[in-house]
Design a protein around this motif. Structure first.
Motif, PDB file in Angstrom:
ATOM      1  N   ALA A   1       0.860  -1.185   0.000  1.00 58.89           N
ATOM      2  CA  ALA A   1       0.000   0.000   0.000  1.00 58.89           C
ATOM      3  C   ALA A   1       0.894   1.232   0.000  1.00 58.89           C
ATOM      4  N   LEU A   2       0.631   2.166  -0.905  1.00 54.56           N
ATOM      5  CA  LEU A   2       1.424   3.382  -0.986  1.00 54.56           C
ATOM      6  C   LEU A   2       0.836   4.517  -0.160  1.00 54.56           C
ATOM      7  N   SER A   3      -0.433   4.398   0.234  1.00 52.81           N
ATOM      8  CA  SER A   3      -1.088   5.450   1.001  1.00 52.81           C
ATOM      9  C   SER A   3      -2.191   4.835   1.843  1.00 52.81           C
ATOM     10  N   ASP A   4      -2.421   5.401   3.017  1.00 49.99           N
ATOM     11  CA  ASP A   4      -3.517   4.929   3.864  1.00 49.99           C
ATOM     12  C   ASP A   4      -4.861   5.485   3.425  1.00 49.99           C
ATOM     13  N   THR A   5      -4.848   6.627   2.746  1.00 53.98           N
ATOM     14  CA  THR A   5      -6.090   7.256   2.340  1.00 53.98           C
ATOM     15  C   THR A   5      -6.191   7.264   0.820  1.00 53.98           C
ATOM     16  N   PRO A   6      -7.363   6.971   0.292  1.00 54.13           N
ATOM     17  CA  PRO A   6      -7.527   6.987  -1.166  1.00 54.13           C
ATOM     18  C   PRO A   6      -7.412   8.407  -1.721  1.00 54.13           C
ATOM     19  N   GLN A   7      -6.821   8.553  -2.900  1.00 46.08           N
ATOM     20  CA  GLN A   7      -6.694   9.837  -3.581  1.00 46.08           C
ATOM     21  C   GLN A   7      -7.992  10.137  -4.308  1.00 46.08           C
TER      22      GLN A   7
END
Length: 50
Positions: free
Chosen positions: A43-49
């Protein structure tokens, strides 16, 4: 097939698979005719873009 070893702070080296397993969402290992294919999903981010 590669296997992660038990945690041992005194062991010098051979921690690669332990580290990969700690940071991945999914880890797939497949035996190939020559060697092993390892696919790691990270996972590159915890929050979706948006």
């Amino acid at each position: 097939m590669p296997t992660a070893q038990a945690a041992d702070a005194s062991r010098g080296g051979q921690h690669g698979l332990e580290i990969v397993k700690a940071v991945t969402e999914e880890l797939f290992m497949e035996q190939e005719p020559v060697g092993t294919r390892i696919t790691a999903r990270i996972a590159l981010s915890d929050t979706p873009q948006q």
